[in-house]
Design a protein around this motif. Structure first.
Motif, short mmCIF file in Angstrom:
data_model
loop_
_atom_site.label_atom_id
_atom_site.label_comp_id
_atom_site.label_asym_id
_atom_site.label_seq_id
_atom_site.Cartn_x
_atom_site.Cartn_y
_atom_site.Cartn_z
N LEU A 124 0.83 -1.21 0.00
CA LEU A 124 0.00 0.00 0.00
C LEU A 124 0.86 1.25 0.00
O LEU A 124 0.51 2.26 -0.61
CB LEU A 124 -0.93 -0.01 1.22
CG LEU A 124 -2.09 -0.98 1.15
CD1 LEU A 124 -2.81 -1.03 2.49
CD2 LEU A 124 -3.05 -0.60 0.04
N SER A 156 0.36 4.03 -2.83
CA SER A 156 -0.07 5.39 -2.48
C SER A 156 0.98 6.41 -2.86
O SER A 156 0.66 7.56 -3.16
CB SER A 156 -0.37 5.48 -0.98
OG SER A 156 0.77 5.18 -0.23
N LYS A 215 -5.73 -3.32 4.13
CA LYS A 215 -6.27 -2.79 2.88
C LYS A 215 -7.66 -2.20 3.07
O LYS A 215 -7.95 -1.08 2.62
CB LYS A 215 -6.32 -3.88 1.80
CG LYS A 215 -6.78 -3.34 0.43
CD LYS A 215 -6.80 -4.43 -0.62
CE LYS A 215 -7.12 -3.82 -1.98
NZ LYS A 215 -8.40 -3.07 -2.00
N ALA A 216 -8.53 -2.93 3.75
CA ALA A 216 -9.89 -2.44 3.96
C ALA A 216 -9.88 -1.17 4.81
O ALA A 216 -10.59 -0.20 4.52
CB ALA A 216 -10.74 -3.52 4.64
N TYR A 249 -7.37 0.95 5.23
CA TYR A 249 -6.75 2.03 4.47
C TYR A 249 -7.80 2.75 3.63
O TYR A 249 -7.84 3.99 3.60
CB TYR A 249 -5.64 1.46 3.58
CG TYR A 249 -4.92 2.48 2.73
CD1 TYR A 249 -3.85 3.20 3.23
CD2 TYR A 249 -5.33 2.73 1.42
CE1 TYR A 249 -3.18 4.14 2.45
CE2 TYR A 249 -4.68 3.66 0.64
CZ TYR A 249 -3.61 4.36 1.16
OH TYR A 249 -2.97 5.30 0.38
N ASP A 250 -8.64 1.99 2.97
CA ASP A 250 -9.69 2.58 2.14
C ASP A 250 -10.70 3.37 2.97
O ASP A 250 -11.31 4.33 2.48
CB ASP A 250 -10.42 1.48 1.34
CG ASP A 250 -9.52 0.84 0.29
OD1 ASP A 250 -8.52 1.48 -0.10
OD2 ASP A 250 -9.82 -0.29 -0.14
N GLN A 251 -10.88 2.99 4.22
CA GLN A 251 -11.80 3.71 5.11
C GLN A 251 -11.18 5.03 5.60
O GLN A 251 -11.88 6.03 5.75
CB GLN A 251 -12.16 2.84 6.31
CG GLN A 251 -13.01 1.62 5.96
CD GLN A 251 -13.20 0.70 7.16
OE1 GLN A 251 -12.53 0.85 8.18
NE2 GLN A 251 -14.10 -0.26 7.03
N LYS A 307 -8.44 6.83 4.25
CA LYS A 307 -7.86 7.73 3.27
C LYS A 307 -8.75 8.93 2.93
O LYS A 307 -8.27 10.07 2.87
CB LYS A 307 -7.50 6.95 2.01
CG LYS A 307 -6.77 7.74 0.93
CD LYS A 307 -6.26 6.78 -0.14
CE LYS A 307 -5.53 7.53 -1.25
NZ LYS A 307 -6.48 8.18 -2.18
N ARG A 328 -17.47 6.82 5.30
CA ARG A 328 -16.51 5.73 5.08
C ARG A 328 -15.59 5.55 6.28
O ARG A 328 -14.99 4.48 6.45
CB ARG A 328 -15.70 6.00 3.81
CG ARG A 328 -16.54 5.88 2.55
CD ARG A 328 -15.75 6.21 1.31
NE ARG A 328 -14.65 5.26 1.09
CZ ARG A 328 -13.82 5.33 0.05
NH1 ARG A 328 -13.96 6.30 -0.84
NH2 ARG A 328 -12.84 4.45 -0.08
#
Length: 311
Positions: free
Chosen positions: A13, A17, A46-47, A49-51, A53, A278
């Motif tokens: 990641l 990024s 990963k999950a 990180y998406d929340q 960011k 999110r």
């Protein structure tokens, strides 16, 4: 293997990024004073990180007046590692449950900044339940019986009920499995890992009692309606904050003040709504009241007692 996979994923990641226009990294520290680092204890980098960011990307541009020019994300495998990151200044702010917030504050590495309204709730409590046909009528009747907690870092399904039982004068002891039995003068406990396991073990009679947050008690995805009719609540804990935003000890006061202002105002900003949603389904962030501080102090004392007398 799971920890190794998580570390490799964090490194991946970071590379991904770094190639994007947004200066958000998954594995760098905050050696640069102009970088704001958002941390998270995670078993799914990963999950999460998406929340994280989108909110970080919303916050960073609004921090320019205090010298912030970019943001990063740093994952920790557990609370101990996160405490180290905070102590070393590698993470600047995090979102945590009240129990974990109390642990970090006790260690002197972080201080509460705001309450986060998660799932539409600012505060919650635990309920302790048994089968409806159980002879157990009160918390004191749990002596010689067993209770299912969730995991060692759960506020509502470990810290709160454990503190509540200790305040009733009960003594807790760990059991080897749901089939194990406690001493006649103690309350035995095991960690069931999930809310559904807690409910199932009590329903099947493997455990005499279980604990859930009052939110999970009302959530059919966590507690099947077919089970509810067979259960009876015998006690509850006090109310504590649902989630908190914390900043590391030693963070520049100007940065802390501006971060607080940005997060408080985000609920009224249409540009922040998706990012908040999110961010663990956060609706808004609000100031910590005197009542909340008293609840956190009580929780902190209780967590310390659990660590000394139970673990």
């Amino acid at each position: 293997m799971r920890i190794i996979a998580a570390v490799l994923l964090c490194l991946l990641l970071a590379q991904v990024s770094a190639a994007t226009s947004a200066p958000v990294s998954a594995s760098s520290g905050s050696e640069d004073a102009g970088v704001l680092v958002l941390g998270r204890v995670s078993d799914d980098p990963k999950a999460h990180y998406d929340q994280l960011k989108p909110l970080l990307e919303y916050v960073v541009p609004r921090m320019a007046e205090v010298g912030i020019h970019s943001g990063r994300i740093l994952m920790a495998k557990d609370l101990q590692q996160m405490g180290s990151y905070l102590r070393r200044g590698r993470v600047d702010w995090i979102n945590e449950t009240a129990g974990n917030a109390a642990v970090l504050e006790q260690r002197g590495v972080a201080h509460p900044l705001l309450l986060a309204e998660r799932d539409g709730v600012l505060r919650y409590h635990s309920v302790i339940f048994v089968r409806r046909d159980s002879p157990i009528q009160s918390l004191r009747d749990l002596v010689g019986h067993s209770v299912a907690f969730q995991n060692p870092y759960s506020t509502s399904a470990y810290y709160l009920p454990a503190i509540t039982l200790l305040e009733q004068g009960l003594t807790l002891e760990p059991l080897l499995s749901p089939m194990d039995k406690p001493a006649p003068d103690r309350v035995g406990y095991v960690f069931a890992r999930t809310e559904l396991n807690i409910a199932t073990w009590v329903h099947k009679g493997l455990m005499d009692a279980g604990v859930l947050s009052h939110l999970d008690w009302r959530n059919p995805a966590r507690l099947p309606p077919a089970f509810v009719q067979d259960f009876r609540i015998i006690g509850r804990s006090v109310d504590v904050p649902r989630a908190l935003i914390l900043t590391r000890a030693g963070l520049d006061p100007a940065v802390r003040a501006r971060l607080r202002q940005v997060l408080l105002q985000s609920a009224e900003d249409p540009d922040a709504q998706e990012a908040l949603q999110r961010f663990l389904d956060t609706r808004r962030m609000v100031p910590i009241t005197d009542e909340d501080r008293r609840a956190l102090q009580w929780l902190g004392r209780g967590v310390r007692r659990v660590r000394q007398e139970v673990e």
